[in-house]
Motif scaffolding. Sequence first.
Motif, PDB file in Angstrom:
ATOM      1  N   GLY A  38       0.787  -1.228   0.000  1.00  0.00           N
ATOM      2  CA  GLY A  38       0.000   0.000   0.000  1.00  0.00           C
ATOM      3  C   GLY A  38       0.815   1.273   0.000  1.00  0.00           C
ATOM      4  N   THR A  39       2.131   1.175   0.064  1.00  0.00           N
ATOM      5  CA  THR A  39       2.973   2.369  -0.021  1.00  0.00           C
ATOM      6  C   THR A  39       2.879   2.963  -1.422  1.00  0.00           C
ATOM      7  OG1 THR A  39       4.510   1.469   1.607  1.00  0.00           O
ATOM      8  CG2 THR A  39       5.308   3.275   0.231  1.00  0.00           C
ATOM      9  N   MET A  46       7.513  19.207  -7.798  1.00  0.00           N
ATOM     10  CA  MET A  46       6.447  20.173  -7.533  1.00  0.00           C
ATOM     11  C   MET A  46       7.060  21.476  -7.029  1.00  0.00           C
ATOM     12  SD  MET A  46       3.580  17.698  -5.782  1.00  0.00           S
ATOM     13  CE  MET A  46       3.235  16.067  -6.469  1.00  0.00           C
ATOM     14  N   PRO A  47       7.460  22.363  -7.946  1.00  0.00           N
ATOM     15  CA  PRO A  47       8.122  23.613  -7.535  1.00  0.00           C
ATOM     16  C   PRO A  47       7.144  24.600  -6.887  1.00  0.00           C
ATOM     17  CG  PRO A  47       8.526  23.078  -9.860  1.00  0.00           C
ATOM     18  CD  PRO A  47       7.397  22.226  -9.399  1.00  0.00           C
ATOM     19  N   PHE A  48       7.656  25.441  -6.008  1.00  0.00           N
ATOM     20  CA  PHE A  48       6.882  26.559  -5.478  1.00  0.00           C
ATOM     21  C   PHE A  48       7.851  27.665  -5.078  1.00  0.00           C
ATOM     22  CE2 PHE A  48       7.663  23.592  -2.023  1.00  0.00           C
ATOM     23  CZ  PHE A  48       8.106  24.390  -0.978  1.00  0.00           C
ATOM     24  N   GLU A  49       7.323  28.889  -5.036  1.00  0.00           N
ATOM     25  CA  GLU A  49       8.171  30.037  -4.723  1.00  0.00           C
ATOM     26  C   GLU A  49       8.273  30.271  -3.226  1.00  0.00           C
ATOM     27  OE1 GLU A  49       8.723  34.733  -6.019  1.00  0.00           O
ATOM     28  OE2 GLU A  49       6.821  33.704  -6.423  1.00  0.00           O
ATOM     29  N   GLU A  50       7.126  30.250  -2.523  1.00  0.00           N
ATOM     30  CA  GLU A  50       7.129  30.609  -1.108  1.00  0.00           C
ATOM     31  C   GLU A  50       6.511  29.556  -0.197  1.00  0.00           C
ATOM     32  OE1 GLU A  50       5.162  34.335  -0.841  1.00  0.00           O
ATOM     33  OE2 GLU A  50       6.818  35.483  -1.708  1.00  0.00           O
ATOM     34  N   SER A  51       5.451  28.884  -0.634  1.00  0.00           N
ATOM     35  CA  SER A  51       4.737  28.012   0.301  1.00  0.00           C
ATOM     36  C   SER A  51       4.132  26.806  -0.400  1.00  0.00           C
ATOM     37  CB  SER A  51       3.616  28.791   1.005  1.00  0.00           C
ATOM     38  OG  SER A  51       2.614  29.170   0.079  1.00  0.00           O
ATOM     39  N   CYS A  52       3.983  25.742   0.385  1.00  0.00           N
ATOM     40  CA  CYS A  52       3.312  24.523  -0.071  1.00  0.00           C
ATOM     41  C   CYS A  52       2.501  23.977   1.095  1.00  0.00           C
ATOM     42  CB  CYS A  52       4.330  23.489  -0.542  1.00  0.00           C
ATOM     43  SG  CYS A  52       3.624  21.861  -0.880  1.00  0.00           S
ATOM     44  N   GLU A  53       1.232  23.693   0.871  1.00  0.00           N
ATOM     45  CA  GLU A  53       0.364  23.119   1.897  1.00  0.00           C
ATOM     46  C   GLU A  53      -0.249  21.833   1.365  1.00  0.00           C
ATOM     47  OE1 GLU A  53      -3.282  24.459   4.872  1.00  0.00           O
ATOM     48  OE2 GLU A  53      -3.122  25.374   2.886  1.00  0.00           O
ATOM     49  N   ILE A  54      -0.110  20.745   2.125  1.00  0.00           N
ATOM     50  CA  ILE A  54      -0.663  19.445   1.733  1.00  0.00           C
ATOM     51  C   ILE A  54      -1.741  19.064   2.742  1.00  0.00           C
ATOM     52  CG2 ILE A  54      -0.184  17.011   1.330  1.00  0.00           C
ATOM     53  CD1 ILE A  54       2.700  17.811   0.663  1.00  0.00           C
ATOM     54  N   CYS A  68       2.888   9.628   6.139  1.00  0.00           N
ATOM     55  CA  CYS A  68       3.285  10.392   4.957  1.00  0.00           C
ATOM     56  C   CYS A  68       4.676  10.984   5.143  1.00  0.00           C
ATOM     57  CB  CYS A  68       2.296  11.530   4.696  1.00  0.00           C
ATOM     58  SG  CYS A  68       0.584  11.005   4.513  1.00  0.00           S
ATOM     59  N   SER A  69       5.364  11.178   4.038  1.00  0.00           N
ATOM     60  CA  SER A  69       6.653  11.865   4.065  1.00  0.00           C
ATOM     61  C   SER A  69       6.812  12.666   2.783  1.00  0.00           C
ATOM     62  CB  SER A  69       7.811  10.870   4.215  1.00  0.00           C
ATOM     63  OG  SER A  69       7.878  10.013   3.097  1.00  0.00           O
ATOM     64  N   VAL A  70       7.636  13.707   2.848  1.00  0.00           N
ATOM     65  CA  VAL A  70       7.885  14.588   1.713  1.00  0.00           C
ATOM     66  C   VAL A  70       9.391  14.736   1.539  1.00  0.00           C
ATOM     67  CG1 VAL A  70       7.604  16.915   0.787  1.00  0.00           C
ATOM     68  CG2 VAL A  70       5.726  15.851   2.058  1.00  0.00           C
ATOM     69  N   SER A  71       9.857  14.619   0.315  1.00  0.00           N
ATOM     70  CA  SER A  71      11.273  14.843   0.011  1.00  0.00           C
ATOM     71  C   SER A  71      11.438  16.256  -0.534  1.00  0.00           C
ATOM     72  CB  SER A  71      11.771  13.820  -1.020  1.00  0.00           C
ATOM     73  OG  SER A  71      11.675  12.508  -0.508  1.00  0.00           O
ATOM     74  N   LYS A  72      12.373  17.013   0.034  1.00  0.00           N
ATOM     75  CA  LYS A  72      12.600  18.396  -0.375  1.00  0.00           C
ATOM     76  C   LYS A  72      13.996  18.543  -0.975  1.00  0.00           C
ATOM     77  CE  LYS A  72      11.834  19.881   3.778  1.00  0.00           C
ATOM     78  NZ  LYS A  72      11.718  20.812   4.935  1.00  0.00           N
ATOM     79  N   ILE A  73      14.082  19.386  -1.997  1.00  0.00           N
ATOM     80  CA  ILE A  73      15.375  19.717  -2.587  1.00  0.00           C
ATOM     81  C   ILE A  73      15.419  21.229  -2.810  1.00  0.00           C
ATOM     82  CG2 ILE A  73      15.664  17.480  -3.732  1.00  0.00           C
ATOM     83  CD1 ILE A  73      14.826  18.843  -6.354  1.00  0.00           C
ATOM     84  N   PRO A  74      16.598  21.831  -2.843  1.00  0.00           N
ATOM     85  CA  PRO A  74      16.683  23.271  -3.129  1.00  0.00           C
ATOM     86  C   PRO A  74      16.143  23.572  -4.530  1.00  0.00           C
ATOM     87  CG  PRO A  74      18.748  22.436  -2.235  1.00  0.00           C
ATOM     88  CD  PRO A  74      17.916  21.239  -2.555  1.00  0.00           C
ATOM     89  N   TYR A  75      15.458  24.703  -4.660  1.00  0.00           N
ATOM     90  CA  TYR A  75      14.920  25.100  -5.959  1.00  0.00           C
ATOM     91  C   TYR A  75      14.877  26.616  -6.027  1.00  0.00           C
ATOM     92  CZ  TYR A  75      11.806  25.586  -9.971  1.00  0.00           C
ATOM     93  OH  TYR A  75      11.272  25.926 -11.194  1.00  0.00           O
ATOM     94  N   GLN A  76      15.370  27.168  -7.106  1.00  0.00           N
ATOM     95  CA  GLN A  76      15.345  28.610  -7.315  1.00  0.00           C
ATOM     96  C   GLN A  76      14.194  28.961  -8.245  1.00  0.00           C
ATOM     97  OE1 GLN A  76      17.343  31.079  -5.857  1.00  0.00           O
ATOM     98  NE2 GLN A  76      15.751  32.374  -6.791  1.00  0.00           N
TER      99      GLN A  76
END
Length: 422
Positions: A38-39, A46-54, A68-76
Amino acid sequence: SFDGYPDGQVQAPVGDFFGSASGINPMDTIPMIIEPDGTMTCRFLMPFEESCEIVIDNLGAQDVNLVCSVSKIPYQWDDDKSMHFMARWRTDKETAYPSTSPDKFGLKDMTYLLTQGKGVYVGSALTIYNPSPIPMVQGSWWGEGDEKIYIDDDTFPSFFGTGTEDYYGFSMALDYRIMSPYAGQSKNDGPANRGFASNYRWHISDPILFLEKLDFYMELMTSDGIEKIEDFYYARIAYYYARPGITDDHVLISKDDVQYIERQPWLPELGSRYTGSAFHQAEDVIEDANNTRLIVDNLWADEQMLLWTPTVVGDEKTFNLDVTVSGNYKLQIVAANTPSSGKMSAYINDGQVNFYEVGRMGPTVLIKDLFDPYSTVSRSLFGTNTVWLNVGQHEIDIVYEGKSAESSGSDVGIDFLWLQKQ
């Protein structure tokens, strides 16, 4: 929701969002993975400039536990180029096919996405529930309709496909699962094209760019001669990237939209193409019911399936079928494929039956492996032998031939048998 977008750029039921509903249907694709436990993993950036709400909104009546988990990477963020990820889901319930349109096939356009602005289309997924009672592709197929994609100022679609099955990557009315990194069918209940089916198509290597607008339609169309089917369920999701300020035709999802779709009770019907044939429920024609039991579920005809648990290789069960008109016949067996299924062979009046190895064409085999690694599905076993049968009763013997190493049991599940008049 990214950067304060009012209602969320991504809106979809969880299973549909990951490209395969209903239920847990394992698949391994480029952007989406569903594992047997079920994973579910989404790898769209999913780029964003200032905010992300899930937000996960439970519109059902039962409690749901999530990890749940979220993977983040730097994005300009680039004000001139960056785009937000969009996923738009919609459903049509209780529709009918063929429709009442004047086209002889009853063609009906199903909208996937209508959008105004600049963006890139990157994928589609489709879930259907088909209540057709005809257990043959020629009587239950729904996917002849073409995709039509209008880009910018098109008056004729830039993309005009050759069939829903071609768009989703399997090129014909397949009645089994087929999966690749970019396209496939991760679920098909069966028999034939009855029940739930899930399809996906990722435009990763072939993204569709648009500068001003994109309109995406898929025709819902059957093949010639199929009787009208009511209460057909058709849910789809469109994935795309868009510049801020884009608008589309998305409607907020309601509780009514996500009501549980139950399989309906059914009995197999012949349809106009199979006159002279007859169905026989396995539990009604078995000679000796020892070591069998009935499994009750609407997946099966008449809400039940005969499950036989043989003990040694060579065990057999005999089914007595009446023939009322002498002629040439082929044997078809609708069987259960499950994680605990074994292998079987079949005989008509002591003559062994050849079956297609997969589906209804290609190489043939004398022994059919009923094992399915993930789920319980209904599959038609197509006999290739043409046998002359006189009026009277005829014996069908099903023999247990062992099991694969992966199977957890020796089960042989038979829903119904039918002699197809040639």
